[in-house]
Design a protein around this motif. Structure first.
Motif, PDB file in Angstrom:
ATOM      1  N   THR A  69     -17.856 -74.371  28.371  1.00  0.00           N
ATOM      2  CA  THR A  69     -18.199 -73.475  29.891  1.00  0.00           C
ATOM      3  C   THR A  69     -18.542 -74.082  30.764  1.00  0.00           C
ATOM      4  O   THR A  69     -19.105 -75.515  31.023  1.00  0.00           O
ATOM      5  CB  THR A  69     -19.247 -72.378  29.056  1.00  0.00           C
ATOM      6  OG1 THR A  69     -18.795 -72.378  28.009  1.00  0.00           O
ATOM      7  CG2 THR A  69     -20.083 -72.010  29.802  1.00  0.00           C
ATOM      8  N   THR A  71     -19.115 -73.039  35.345  1.00  0.00           N
ATOM      9  CA  THR A  71     -19.534 -72.532  36.570  1.00  0.00           C
ATOM     10  C   THR A  71     -18.341 -72.663  37.982  1.00  0.00           C
ATOM     11  O   THR A  71     -17.646 -73.348  38.267  1.00  0.00           O
ATOM     12  CB  THR A  71     -20.438 -72.883  37.166  1.00  0.00           C
ATOM     13  OG1 THR A  71     -21.410 -72.379  36.065  1.00  0.00           O
ATOM     14  CG2 THR A  71     -21.377 -71.531  38.253  1.00  0.00           C
ATOM     15  N   LYS A  72     -18.270 -70.992  38.680  1.00  0.00           N
ATOM     16  CA  LYS A  72     -16.960 -71.026  39.603  1.00  0.00           C
ATOM     17  C   LYS A  72     -16.629 -71.530  40.041  1.00  0.00           C
ATOM     18  O   LYS A  72     -18.593 -71.991  40.861  1.00  0.00           O
ATOM     19  CB  LYS A  72     -17.715 -69.522  39.226  1.00  0.00           C
ATOM     20  CG  LYS A  72     -16.648 -68.634  39.074  1.00  0.00           C
ATOM     21  CD  LYS A  72     -16.627 -67.344  39.516  1.00  0.00           C
ATOM     22  CE  LYS A  72     -15.891 -66.256  38.872  1.00  0.00           C
ATOM     23  NZ  LYS A  72     -16.153 -64.150  39.817  1.00  0.00           N
ATOM     24  N   GLY A 120     -11.790 -68.319  37.561  1.00  0.00           N
ATOM     25  CA  GLY A 120     -12.675 -67.424  36.775  1.00  0.00           C
ATOM     26  C   GLY A 120     -11.103 -66.941  36.254  1.00  0.00           C
ATOM     27  O   GLY A 120     -11.027 -66.441  34.817  1.00  0.00           O
ATOM     28  N   ARG A 144     -14.751 -71.164  29.329  1.00  0.00           N
ATOM     29  CA  ARG A 144     -15.296 -70.436  29.309  1.00  0.00           C
ATOM     30  C   ARG A 144     -15.815 -70.012  30.912  1.00  0.00           C
ATOM     31  O   ARG A 144     -16.290 -71.878  31.295  1.00  0.00           O
ATOM     32  CB  ARG A 144     -16.583 -69.939  28.271  1.00  0.00           C
ATOM     33  CG  ARG A 144     -16.331 -69.652  27.217  1.00  0.00           C
ATOM     34  CD  ARG A 144     -16.935 -69.428  26.016  1.00  0.00           C
ATOM     35  NE  ARG A 144     -17.404 -68.784  25.125  1.00  0.00           N
ATOM     36  CZ  ARG A 144     -18.066 -69.119  23.636  1.00  0.00           C
ATOM     37  NH1 ARG A 144     -19.032 -69.421  23.860  1.00  0.00           N
ATOM     38  NH2 ARG A 144     -17.408 -68.615  22.570  1.00  0.00           N
ATOM     39  N   GLN A 146     -18.522 -69.023  33.638  1.00  0.00           N
ATOM     40  CA  GLN A 146     -19.676 -68.594  33.807  1.00  0.00           C
ATOM     41  C   GLN A 146     -20.177 -68.068  35.524  1.00  0.00           C
ATOM     42  O   GLN A 146     -19.151 -69.081  36.495  1.00  0.00           O
ATOM     43  CB  GLN A 146     -20.696 -68.477  33.176  1.00  0.00           C
ATOM     44  CG  GLN A 146     -21.373 -69.689  33.909  1.00  0.00           C
ATOM     45  CD  GLN A 146     -22.415 -71.014  32.714  1.00  0.00           C
ATOM     46  OE1 GLN A 146     -22.532 -70.026  31.583  1.00  0.00           O
ATOM     47  NE2 GLN A 146     -23.203 -72.195  32.978  1.00  0.00           N
ATOM     48  N   GLU A 147     -20.419 -67.224  35.985  1.00  0.00           N
ATOM     49  CA  GLU A 147     -20.843 -67.170  37.928  1.00  0.00           C
ATOM     50  C   GLU A 147     -22.101 -66.965  37.912  1.00  0.00           C
ATOM     51  O   GLU A 147     -22.929 -66.321  37.133  1.00  0.00           O
ATOM     52  CB  GLU A 147     -20.022 -65.348  38.162  1.00  0.00           C
ATOM     53  CG  GLU A 147     -20.392 -65.527  39.491  1.00  0.00           C
ATOM     54  CD  GLU A 147     -19.943 -64.210  39.545  1.00  0.00           C
ATOM     55  OE1 GLU A 147     -19.922 -63.632  41.093  1.00  0.00           O
ATOM     56  OE2 GLU A 147     -19.396 -63.029  38.245  1.00  0.00           O
ATOM     57  N   ASP A 176     -22.270 -63.581  34.977  1.00  0.00           N
ATOM     58  CA  ASP A 176     -21.239 -63.980  34.198  1.00  0.00           C
ATOM     59  C   ASP A 176     -22.206 -64.940  33.224  1.00  0.00           C
ATOM     60  O   ASP A 176     -21.346 -65.872  33.621  1.00  0.00           O
ATOM     61  CB  ASP A 176     -20.188 -63.384  34.455  1.00  0.00           C
ATOM     62  CG  ASP A 176     -19.381 -63.569  32.906  1.00  0.00           C
ATOM     63  OD1 ASP A 176     -20.005 -63.064  31.903  1.00  0.00           O
ATOM     64  OD2 ASP A 176     -18.136 -63.847  32.391  1.00  0.00           O
ATOM     65  N   PRO A 177     -22.957 -64.763  32.439  1.00  0.00           N
ATOM     66  CA  PRO A 177     -23.421 -63.361  31.373  1.00  0.00           C
ATOM     67  C   PRO A 177     -24.014 -63.082  32.758  1.00  0.00           C
ATOM     68  O   PRO A 177     -24.700 -63.368  33.245  1.00  0.00           O
ATOM     69  CB  PRO A 177     -24.219 -63.931  30.453  1.00  0.00           C
ATOM     70  CG  PRO A 177     -24.494 -65.445  30.661  1.00  0.00           C
ATOM     71  CD  PRO A 177     -23.142 -66.037  32.042  1.00  0.00           C
ATOM     72  N   ASN A 219     -28.961 -66.429  34.667  1.00  0.00           N
ATOM     73  CA  ASN A 219     -28.870 -66.182  33.305  1.00  0.00           C
ATOM     74  C   ASN A 219     -28.364 -67.172  32.808  1.00  0.00           C
ATOM     75  O   ASN A 219     -28.937 -68.476  33.557  1.00  0.00           O
ATOM     76  CB  ASN A 219     -27.523 -65.564  33.184  1.00  0.00           C
ATOM     77  CG  ASN A 219     -26.206 -66.131  34.444  1.00  0.00           C
ATOM     78  OD1 ASN A 219     -25.825 -67.208  35.437  1.00  0.00           O
ATOM     79  ND2 ASN A 219     -25.195 -65.588  35.276  1.00  0.00           N
ATOM     80  N   ALA A 221     -25.876 -69.611  33.744  1.00  0.00           N
ATOM     81  CA  ALA A 221     -25.315 -70.320  34.948  1.00  0.00           C
ATOM     82  C   ALA A 221     -26.816 -70.876  36.310  1.00  0.00           C
ATOM     83  O   ALA A 221     -26.021 -71.621  37.195  1.00  0.00           O
ATOM     84  CB  ALA A 221     -24.339 -69.945  35.686  1.00  0.00           C
TER      85      ALA A 221
END
Length: 300
Positions: A69, A71-72, A120, A144, A146-147, A176-177, A219, A221
């Motif tokens: 997972t 992050t952008k 993403g 995955r 996430q943002e 995201d989430p 979240n 991220a």
């Protein structure tokens, strides 16, 4: 038949008269095989060398994990490492759903799949395939993305309202989430508000509602924060209604507006115009030759 240096006891060997058969050969079956023919006239020999190349189906593992997972904006790397396989397997990568590989995907030596600055669109499953002459094997890797939360408050910055006014503060978030929302009020002290709603509503503001309100969105991220300063002003009607306790009530001025002076204009002078002279015209000069008029001569 005989095998030089070894017995013919391999389970893959079958001898039938002049024919020796090797089925499902093992590496241990390689060597020199000698056939001897004997008659009353003598004997003769012939030999053949069997070379068995090792073959082994690949085995692979995913490094550092088959699920990552990120992050952008970050980069990610999967390595499909073969643990065994003869000959050396060839490794390839593809999306499991058949879509083309992302444009930022790089296939490096050693079975490495690298994607830089993910946006993403790269999220999903990827299939690693290792194949050689002995067979093939596959393994899956899942990405995955996430943002970080994005946050905006309405109204923004600062707002000034009168006592008794309504106020609605909105905290607009995305990510995201989906981010979780919490509120804080910063005044004379820091207060954690007991609501997770995206909206704060005040039906009628009081002076105690004044302060800086903070909305925090968090979240997996990370978290982001935005603030709104609320200034509550007291109007005169509010003070006249005695909304404050008696000991805090502000004294009312004797006059709401400054009094006008007794004389708004300066007094006029007693004589607005200079006095008129007694004789408007100067007297006629004396004429010695002039005789008195008969009217003024008593002897006439």
């Amino acid at each position: 038949w005989e095998k030089v240096g070894e017995d013919l006891n391999s389970p893959s060997l079958t001898v039938a008269g002049s024919v020796i058969t090797v089925s499902s050969a093992y590496v241990s079956d390689r060597g020199m095989y000698v056939c001897t023919a004997t008659s009353s006239c003598g004997s003769g020999r012939a030999s053949s060398i069997l070379e068995v190349e090792p073959r082994e189906i690949p085995t692979i593992e995913m490094y550092p994990s088959d699920l990552q997972t990120v992050t952008k904006g970050e980069s990610v790397l999967f390595q499909c490492r073969y643990m065994s396989g003869i000959p050396t397997p060839i490794i390839s990568w593809a999306r499991s759903d058949g879509r083309p590989m992302p444009p930022n995907a790089e296939l490096l030596s050693g079975g490495v799949l690298r994607m830089n600055s993910v946006t993403g669109a790269e999220a999903g499953s990827f299939r690693c395939r290792a194949e050689n002459a002995a067979g093939s094997v596959e393994s899956m890797a899942t990405l995955r993305i996430q943002e970080l939360p994005r946050i905006r408050m309405e109204p923004e910055g600062s707002v000034t309202l009168m006592v008794g006014s309504p106020l609605v503060i909105k905290c607009i978030v995305s990510g995201d989430p989906i981010p979780r929302i919490s509120w804080k009020k910063m005044g004379t002290s820091l207060t954690q508000l007991s609501t997770n709603s995206a909206t704060l509503e005040f039906a009628s503001l009081t002076k105690e509602d004044e302060g800086t309100y903070s909305c925090v969105a968090s979240n997996a991220a990370g978290q982001m924060e935005d603030r709104l300063q609320v200034i509550v002003e007291e109007n005169e009607e509010y003070l006249q209604q005695g909304s404050y306790p008696q000991d805090r009530q502000s004294p009312q001025p004797a006059h709401r507006y400054p009094q006008e002076p007794e004389n708004r204009y300066p007094p006029e002078p007693e004589n607005r115009y200079p006095p008129k002279p007694e004789n408007r015209y100067p007297p006629e000069p004396y004429n010695p030759y002039q005789t008195e008029s008969p009217e003024n001569n008593p002897n006439t």
